[in-house]
Write an enzyme that holds these catalytic residues in place. Structure first.
Site, PDB file in Angstrom:
ATOM      1  N   PHE A  12       0.820  -1.226   0.000  1.00 56.59           N
ATOM      2  CA  PHE A  12       0.000   0.000   0.000  1.00 56.59           C
ATOM      3  C   PHE A  12       0.858   1.282   0.000  1.00 56.59           C
ATOM      4  N   ILE A  13       1.641   1.495   1.048  1.00 47.08           N
ATOM      5  CA  ILE A  13       2.366   2.770   1.142  1.00 47.08           C
ATOM      6  C   ILE A  13       3.585   2.765   0.214  1.00 47.08           C
ATOM      7  N   ASP A  34      10.297  -6.824  -3.599  1.00 51.69           N
ATOM      8  CA  ASP A  34       9.097  -7.223  -2.867  1.00 51.69           C
ATOM      9  C   ASP A  34       8.887  -8.722  -3.060  1.00 51.69           C
ATOM     10  N   ALA A  81       9.121  -2.950   3.537  1.00 50.91           N
ATOM     11  CA  ALA A  81       8.689  -4.356   3.564  1.00 50.91           C
ATOM     12  C   ALA A  81       8.440  -4.801   4.995  1.00 50.91           C
ATOM     13  N   THR A  99      10.164 -11.413   9.256  1.00 49.39           N
ATOM     14  CA  THR A  99      10.277 -10.338   8.248  1.00 49.39           C
ATOM     15  C   THR A  99      10.694  -9.009   8.876  1.00 49.39           C
ATOM     16  N   THR A 124       6.576   2.934  12.776  1.00 44.54           N
ATOM     17  CA  THR A 124       5.175   3.231  13.069  1.00 44.54           C
ATOM     18  C   THR A 124       5.023   3.837  14.463  1.00 44.54           C
ATOM     19  N   ASP A 125       3.956   4.621  14.652  1.00 51.88           N
ATOM     20  CA  ASP A 125       3.672   5.163  15.995  1.00 51.88           C
ATOM     21  C   ASP A 125       3.310   4.057  16.980  1.00 51.88           C
ATOM     22  N   GLU A 126       2.985   2.852  16.465  1.00 53.68           N
ATOM     23  CA  GLU A 126       2.554   1.779  17.370  1.00 53.68           C
ATOM     24  C   GLU A 126       3.678   1.314  18.292  1.00 53.68           C
ATOM     25  N   TYR A 150       3.065  -7.289  16.388  1.00 56.37           N
ATOM     26  CA  TYR A 150       3.435  -6.426  15.257  1.00 56.37           C
ATOM     27  C   TYR A 150       4.259  -5.241  15.750  1.00 56.37           C
ATOM     28  N   LYS A 154       8.304  -4.205  15.175  1.00 54.23           N
ATOM     29  CA  LYS A 154       8.752  -2.940  14.570  1.00 54.23           C
ATOM     30  C   LYS A 154       9.685  -2.193  15.535  1.00 54.23           C
ATOM     31  N   TYR A 207     -14.631  -3.215  16.748  1.00 55.52           N
ATOM     32  CA  TYR A 207     -14.114  -3.855  17.965  1.00 55.52           C
ATOM     33  C   TYR A 207     -14.527  -3.073  19.214  1.00 55.52           C
ATOM     34  N   ARG A 214      -7.622   6.813  16.545  1.00 57.92           N
ATOM     35  CA  ARG A 214      -6.456   6.723  15.665  1.00 57.92           C
ATOM     36  C   ARG A 214      -6.222   8.101  15.041  1.00 57.92           C
ATOM     37  N   ASN A 249     -12.823   5.609  16.138  1.00 57.64           N
ATOM     38  CA  ASN A 249     -13.122   4.623  15.088  1.00 57.64           C
ATOM     39  C   ASN A 249     -14.581   4.705  14.644  1.00 57.64           C
TER      40      ASN A 249
HETATM   41  P1  NAD Z   1       1.413  -3.626   3.275  1.00 58.53           P
HETATM   42  O1  NAD Z   1       1.091  -4.797   4.130  1.00 58.53           O
HETATM   43  O2  NAD Z   1       0.366  -3.045   2.384  1.00 58.53           O
HETATM   44  O3  NAD Z   1       2.679  -3.949   2.343  1.00 58.53           O
HETATM   45  C1  NAD Z   1       3.787  -4.660   2.796  1.00 58.53           C
HETATM   46  C2  NAD Z   1       4.599  -5.065   1.575  1.00 58.53           C
HETATM   47  O4  NAD Z   1       5.787  -5.766   2.038  1.00 58.53           O
HETATM   48  C3  NAD Z   1       3.875  -6.019   0.637  1.00 58.53           C
HETATM   49  O5  NAD Z   1       4.035  -5.595  -0.710  1.00 58.53           O
HETATM   50  C4  NAD Z   1       4.562  -7.367   0.879  1.00 58.53           C
HETATM   51  O6  NAD Z   1       4.545  -8.216  -0.267  1.00 58.53           O
HETATM   52  C5  NAD Z   1       5.970  -6.934   1.239  1.00 58.53           C
HETATM   53  N1  NAD Z   1       6.671  -7.945   2.046  1.00 58.53           N
HETATM   54  C6  NAD Z   1       6.221  -8.578   3.165  1.00 58.53           C
HETATM   55  N2  NAD Z   1       7.130  -9.462   3.596  1.00 58.53           N
HETATM   56  C7  NAD Z   1       8.199  -9.376   2.764  1.00 58.53           C
HETATM   57  C8  NAD Z   1       9.465 -10.022   2.707  1.00 58.53           C
HETATM   58  N3  NAD Z   1       9.815 -10.956   3.604  1.00 58.53           N
HETATM   59  N4  NAD Z   1      10.313  -9.686   1.712  1.00 58.53           N
HETATM   60  C9  NAD Z   1       9.976  -8.748   0.786  1.00 58.53           C
HETATM   61  N5  NAD Z   1       8.794  -8.112   0.778  1.00 58.53           N
HETATM   62  C10 NAD Z   1       7.903  -8.418   1.766  1.00 58.53           C
HETATM   63  O7  NAD Z   1       1.966  -2.528   4.295  1.00 58.53           O
HETATM   64  P2  NAD Z   1       1.817  -0.946   4.329  1.00 58.53           P
HETATM   65  O8  NAD Z   1       0.587  -0.592   5.060  1.00 58.53           O
HETATM   66  O9  NAD Z   1       2.056  -0.411   2.984  1.00 58.53           O
HETATM   67  O10 NAD Z   1       3.044  -0.574   5.298  1.00 58.53           O
HETATM   68  C11 NAD Z   1       4.353  -0.352   4.765  1.00 58.53           C
HETATM   69  C12 NAD Z   1       5.291   0.007   5.897  1.00 58.53           C
HETATM   70  O11 NAD Z   1       4.809   1.165   6.586  1.00 58.53           O
HETATM   71  C13 NAD Z   1       5.439  -1.092   6.954  1.00 58.53           C
HETATM   72  O12 NAD Z   1       6.790  -1.166   7.337  1.00 58.53           O
HETATM   73  C14 NAD Z   1       4.572  -0.600   8.100  1.00 58.53           C
HETATM   74  O13 NAD Z   1       5.048  -1.074   9.344  1.00 58.53           O
HETATM   75  C15 NAD Z   1       4.718   0.899   7.969  1.00 58.53           C
HETATM   76  N6  NAD Z   1       3.597   1.702   8.474  1.00 58.53           N
HETATM   77  C16 NAD Z   1       2.328   1.447   8.049  1.00 58.53           C
HETATM   78  C17 NAD Z   1       1.273   2.251   8.512  1.00 58.53           C
HETATM   79  C18 NAD Z   1      -0.147   2.028   8.031  1.00 58.53           C
HETATM   80  O14 NAD Z   1      -1.052   2.680   8.537  1.00 58.53           O
HETATM   81  N7  NAD Z   1      -0.402   1.158   7.078  1.00 58.53           N
HETATM   82  C19 NAD Z   1       1.528   3.288   9.414  1.00 58.53           C
HETATM   83  C20 NAD Z   1       2.860   3.519   9.818  1.00 58.53           C
HETATM   84  C21 NAD Z   1       3.873   2.717   9.330  1.00 58.53           C
HETATM   85  P1  TYD Z   2      -6.180  -1.192  11.840  1.00 60.62           P
HETATM   86  O1  TYD Z   2      -6.570  -0.627  10.516  1.00 60.62           O
HETATM   87  O2  TYD Z   2      -6.003  -2.660  11.981  1.00 60.62           O
HETATM   88  O3  TYD Z   2      -4.862  -0.398  12.291  1.00 60.62           O
HETATM   89  P2  TYD Z   2      -4.094  -0.413  13.718  1.00 60.62           P
HETATM   90  O4  TYD Z   2      -4.692  -1.399  14.623  1.00 60.62           O
HETATM   91  O5  TYD Z   2      -2.737  -0.812  13.280  1.00 60.62           O
HETATM   92  O6  TYD Z   2      -4.211   0.975  14.228  1.00 60.62           O
HETATM   93  O7  TYD Z   2      -7.251  -0.740  12.911  1.00 60.62           O
HETATM   94  C1  TYD Z   2      -7.533   0.635  13.145  1.00 60.62           C
HETATM   95  C2  TYD Z   2      -8.516   0.702  14.301  1.00 60.62           C
HETATM   96  O8  TYD Z   2      -9.749   0.109  13.883  1.00 60.62           O
HETATM   97  C3  TYD Z   2      -8.068  -0.073  15.518  1.00 60.62           C
HETATM   98  O9  TYD Z   2      -8.487   0.619  16.698  1.00 60.62           O
HETATM   99  C4  TYD Z   2      -8.820  -1.386  15.418  1.00 60.62           C
HETATM  100  C5  TYD Z   2     -10.123  -0.988  14.745  1.00 60.62           C
HETATM  101  N1  TYD Z   2     -10.749  -2.049  13.908  1.00 60.62           N
HETATM  102  C6  TYD Z   2     -12.071  -2.428  14.143  1.00 60.62           C
HETATM  103  O10 TYD Z   2     -12.767  -1.885  15.037  1.00 60.62           O
HETATM  104  N2  TYD Z   2     -12.601  -3.425  13.364  1.00 60.62           N
HETATM  105  C7  TYD Z   2     -11.878  -4.060  12.408  1.00 60.62           C
HETATM  106  O11 TYD Z   2     -12.412  -5.001  11.741  1.00 60.62           O
HETATM  107  C8  TYD Z   2     -10.527  -3.639  12.165  1.00 60.62           C
HETATM  108  C9  TYD Z   2      -9.690  -4.304  11.099  1.00 60.62           C
HETATM  109  C10 TYD Z   2     -10.004  -2.622  12.939  1.00 60.62           C
END
Ligand code: NAD
Ligand code: TYD
Length: 336
Positions: A12-13, A34, A81, A99, A124-126, A150, A154, A207, A214, A249
């Site tokens: 995604f990102i 990837d 990744a 990973t 991540t902020d998590e 998770y 991280k 949930y 968030r 949420n």
């Molecule tokens: P995503 O799950 O959409 O994408 C992850 C990608 O990593 C996928 O394309 C997957 O194929 C690849 N991948 C997984 N395991 C791999 C491996 N062993 N080798 C090579 N490629 C591999 O994730 P995202 O939401 O795009 O997040 C990207 C990054 O940003 C992550 O590091 C995540 O921790 C961080 N992040 C995400 C968020 C969010 O809200 N989504 C917020 C803050 C930080």
């Molecule tokens: P999520 O998108 O999984 O991100 P994160 O837990 O990493 O912040 O969830 C965002 C918020 O939404 C989190 O408080 C959990 C809640 N949530 C639900 O209430 N129902 C759901 O089915 C999912 C996936 C998340």
């Protein structure tokens, strides 16, 4: 031509960053690495300029593959990744350690061996854990108190990145961003899950009481912040990224239902996620003052744009939802 290696660039990102960086920097070349796990999708990279983009399918935990894939003297490596879904980390934490922790160390080693200029770890902020309603937002000095496997994986990766800086003087920077939303997000995360379920007329599983908070940021704003940190971040420093956009949420879910013209009877309050963090909030002052970054997208505008994208790309999310995702959905939501 400057070269940037992007791992996880089919997610995604990562795919948003590849598209935005290539458009923003006409002289830039990107090598995307990837593994194409369930979350990686080459459709996410359709339309990127082929003359400046190379795709390598490989696992970041494989040292030989990384030595081969990372070009000598690349200017930067941006590590997106990861295994990224908290709920999956509760069902199966080992893949996250492999990973997110091992993979990060393998990449740090490959980057040093190949003489890569700068290593940017996308965190991540998590890693900071949960905030009470009245606590100030996380700064870069907040302690690491991850709650989920998770988040802990991280946090472990962040410590390895900082250790590489201390031990070998490796040029590293870490970014810690809040919750992202936007086009191409896998429909297991809150916004695309609720949106695609609402479009299908399926129940929306909220949930607990839905009063968790968030702090939302549009993906383009995250990608622009990464470009700013790559260009001007101090070696060894951490930068928080967030758009000061906290929402309950339940309010997000209600906004989605209203936008697609469905009523709230679709909402189902289901058993809470174990160890569920109550609130995240990011203080991005360092990024704003040192690097002059500002978010450009208000939450309501970004959400409207995201909803329109999912309406226009039904084929994309239906294909994604029909795959192995069905088995996860059954295992996680079946008994809730
Ligand atoms: P995503 O799950 O959409 O994408 C992850 C990608 O990593 C996928 O394309 C997957 O194929 C690849 N991948 C997984 N395991 C791999 C491996 N062993 N080798 C090579 N490629 C591999 O994730 P995202 O939401 O795009 O997040 C990207 C990054 O940003 C992550 O590091 C995540 O921790 C961080 N992040 C995400 C968020 C969010 O809200 N989504 C917020 C803050 C930080
Ligand atoms: P999520 O998108 O999984 O991100 P994160 O837990 O990493 O912040 O969830 C965002 C918020 O939404 C989190 O408080 C959990 C809640 N949530 C639900 O209430 N129902 C759901 O089915 C999912 C996936 C998340």
């Amino acid at each position: 031509m400057p070269t940037c290696v992007v791992t996880g660039g089919a997610g995604f990102i990562g795919s948003n960053f590849v598209r935005l960086a290539l458009a923003d920097r006409p002289d830039l070349r990107i090598v995307t690495i990837d593994l194409l796990t369930y979350a990686g999708n080459l459709e996410n990279l359709e339309g990127v300029p082929a003359d400046r983009h190379t795709f390598v399918r490989a696992d970041i935990t494989d040292p030989d593959a990384m030595r081969r894939a990372v070009p000598d003297g690349a200017d930067a490596l941006v590590n997106f990744a990861a295994e990224t879904h908290v709920d999956r980390s509760i069902l199966g934490p080992l893949a996250f350690v492999r990973t997110n922790v091992t993979g990060t160390q393998v990449l740090l080693d490959a980057a040093r061996e190949r003489g890569v200029g700068r290593f940017l770890q996308v965190s991540t902020d998590e890693v900071y854990g949960s905030l009470a309603p009245d606590e100030p937002a996380f700064t870069e000095a907040s302690p690491l108190r991850p709650s989920s496997p998770y988040a802990a994986s991280k946090a472990g990766a962040d410590l390895l990145v900082l250790a590489a800086h201390r031990t070998w003087g490796q040029d590293v920077v870490i970014t810690r961003c809040s919750n992202n939303y936007g086009p191409y997000q896998f429909p297991e995360k809150l916004i695309p899950l609720m949106l695609s379920n609402a479009l299908e007329g399926e129940p929306l599983p909220v949930y607990g009481d839905g009063r968790q908070v968030r702090d939302w940021i549009f993906t383009d704003d995250h990608s622009r912040a990464i470009l700013a940190v790559l260009a001007g971040g101090r070696p060894g420093a951490v930068y928080n990224i967030g758009a000061r956009s906290e929402r309950f949420n339940l309010d997000v879910v209600r906004a989605i239902l209203a936008a697609v013209g469905r009523d709230e009877s679709l909402i189902r309050f289901v058993t809470d996620r174990p160890g569920h963090d109550r609130r995240y909030a990011i203080d991005p002052t360092r990024l704003e003052t040192e690097l002059g970054w500002q978010p450009q997208t208000a939450f309501e505008d970004g959400l409207a744009c995201t909803i329109q994208w999912y309406r226009d790309h039904e084929g994309w999310w239906r294909r994604v939802k029909d795959g192995s995702y069905r088995a996860f959905y059954e295992a996680w939501y079946g008994k809730r």
